[in-house]
Write a protein that holds these residues in place. Sequence first.
Motif, PDB file in Angstrom:
ATOM      1  N   ASN A   1       0.808  -0.901   0.304  1.00 12.42           N
ATOM      2  CA  ASN A   1      -0.231   0.005  -0.198  1.00 12.42           C
ATOM      3  C   ASN A   1       0.757   1.247  -0.073  1.00 12.42           C
ATOM      4  OD1 ASN A   1      -2.667  -1.329   0.328  1.00 12.42           O
ATOM      5  ND2 ASN A   1      -2.272  -1.779   2.593  1.00 12.42           N
ATOM      6  N   VAL A   2       0.656   2.515  -1.296  1.00 10.73           N
ATOM      7  CA  VAL A   2       1.144   3.919  -1.473  1.00 10.73           C
ATOM      8  C   VAL A   2       0.151   4.753  -1.189  1.00 10.73           C
ATOM      9  CG1 VAL A   2       3.119   2.177  -2.313  1.00 10.73           C
ATOM     10  CG2 VAL A   2       1.790   3.353  -3.429  1.00 10.73           C
ATOM     11  N   THR A   3       0.933   5.578  -0.915  1.00  6.04           N
ATOM     12  CA  THR A   3      -0.021   6.591  -1.040  1.00  6.04           C
ATOM     13  C   THR A   3       0.197   7.516  -1.628  1.00  6.04           C
ATOM     14  OG1 THR A   3      -0.780   7.276   1.308  1.00  6.04           O
ATOM     15  CG2 THR A   3      -1.078   9.374  -0.036  1.00  6.04           C
ATOM     16  N   LEU A   4      -0.369   8.410  -3.374  1.00 13.31           N
ATOM     17  CA  LEU A   4       0.391   8.509  -4.012  1.00 13.31           C
ATOM     18  C   LEU A   4      -0.813  10.801  -3.925  1.00 13.31           C
ATOM     19  CD1 LEU A   4       1.740   9.157  -7.104  1.00 13.31           C
ATOM     20  CD2 LEU A   4      -0.487   8.910  -8.223  1.00 13.31           C
ATOM     21  N   VAL A   5       0.428  11.603  -4.227  1.00 15.81           N
ATOM     22  CA  VAL A   5      -0.218  12.848  -3.321  1.00 15.81           C
ATOM     23  C   VAL A   5       0.601  13.529  -5.020  1.00 15.81           C
ATOM     24  CG1 VAL A   5       0.799  14.901  -2.115  1.00 15.81           C
ATOM     25  CG2 VAL A   5       0.901  12.003  -0.858  1.00 15.81           C
ATOM     26  N   HIS A   6      -0.358  14.395  -5.185  1.00 15.16           N
ATOM     27  CA  HIS A   6      -0.633  15.248  -6.496  1.00 15.16           C
ATOM     28  C   HIS A   6      -1.051  16.603  -6.165  1.00 15.16           C
ATOM     29  CE1 HIS A   6      -2.314  16.819 -10.427  1.00 15.16           C
ATOM     30  NE2 HIS A   6      -1.314  15.709 -11.372  1.00 15.16           N
ATOM     31  N   PRO A   7       0.222  17.320  -6.732  1.00 16.37           N
ATOM     32  CA  PRO A   7       0.099  18.860  -6.268  1.00 16.37           C
ATOM     33  C   PRO A   7      -1.958  19.230  -6.674  1.00 16.37           C
ATOM     34  CG  PRO A   7       0.801  18.881  -8.414  1.00 16.37           C
ATOM     35  CD  PRO A   7       0.419  17.710  -8.161  1.00 16.37           C
ATOM     36  N   ALA A   8      -2.771  19.428  -7.827  1.00 17.18           N
ATOM     37  CA  ALA A   8      -3.825  19.480  -7.833  1.00 17.18           C
ATOM     38  C   ALA A   8      -5.144  18.707  -7.436  1.00 17.18           C
ATOM     39  CB  ALA A   8      -3.845  19.779  -9.463  1.00 17.18           C
ATOM     40  N   ALA A   9      -4.193  17.726  -7.948  1.00 20.96           N
ATOM     41  CA  ALA A   9      -5.780  16.481  -7.058  1.00 20.96           C
ATOM     42  C   ALA A   9      -5.672  16.271  -5.538  1.00 20.96           C
ATOM     43  CB  ALA A   9      -5.585  15.151  -8.234  1.00 20.96           C
ATOM     44  N   GLY A  10      -4.462  16.020  -4.811  1.00 19.31           N
ATOM     45  CA  GLY A  10      -4.284  15.852  -3.653  1.00 19.31           C
ATOM     46  C   GLY A  10      -3.914  14.519  -3.771  1.00 19.31           C
ATOM     47  N   GLU A  11      -4.945  14.001  -2.096  1.00 19.04           N
ATOM     48  CA  GLU A  11      -3.540  12.633  -2.661  1.00 19.04           C
ATOM     49  C   GLU A  11      -4.638  11.287  -2.531  1.00 19.04           C
ATOM     50  OE1 GLU A  11      -3.523  11.715   2.503  1.00 19.04           O
ATOM     51  OE2 GLU A  11      -1.279  13.384   1.903  1.00 19.04           O
ATOM     52  N   ILE A  12      -4.076  10.166  -2.813  1.00 23.44           N
ATOM     53  CA  ILE A  12      -4.765   8.804  -2.866  1.00 23.44           C
ATOM     54  C   ILE A  12      -4.871   7.593  -2.105  1.00 23.44           C
ATOM     55  CG2 ILE A  12      -4.574   8.457  -5.255  1.00 23.44           C
ATOM     56  CD1 ILE A  12      -7.864   8.240  -4.758  1.00 23.44           C
ATOM     57  N   VAL A  13      -4.818   6.192  -1.208  1.00 20.81           N
ATOM     58  CA  VAL A  13      -4.382   5.614  -0.969  1.00 20.81           C
ATOM     59  C   VAL A  13      -4.577   4.810  -2.580  1.00 20.81           C
ATOM     60  CG1 VAL A  13      -4.218   3.733   0.434  1.00 20.81           C
ATOM     61  CG2 VAL A  13      -4.672   6.260   1.257  1.00 20.81           C
ATOM     62  N   ALA A  14      -3.379   4.204  -2.686  1.00 16.81           N
ATOM     63  CA  ALA A  14      -3.773   2.744  -3.985  1.00 16.81           C
ATOM     64  C   ALA A  14      -2.522   1.377  -3.346  1.00 16.81           C
ATOM     65  CB  ALA A  14      -2.555   3.476  -5.284  1.00 16.81           C
TER      66      ALA A  14
END
Length: 82
Positions: free
Chosen positions: A35-48
């Motif tokens: 499990n990881v968290t992806l952080v996008h500067p405009a979209a925020g973050e999401i667990v994947a």
Amino acid sequence: MCVLHADSPSPAALEAVSGRGATIRSNAELTHGSNVTLVHPAAGEIVAEVHAVSETGIELSFLGDEHAVAFALSAVAADMTR
């Protein structure tokens, strides 16, 4: 540029994204099923969850819920405005 949070933060380039997942390029060393968290500067973050790791990229799976769709749409919209 995104940030991938696994054991430690790593830069990540978003190659493709949808409400079901994303393909990224990163120097992070990941294993299938982690499990990881992806952080996008405009979209925020999401667990994947890491679905696959290959020489061409890392495939992440999202839950496919409303948050995942909103994340994908925001990421695509931000890319289209650059």
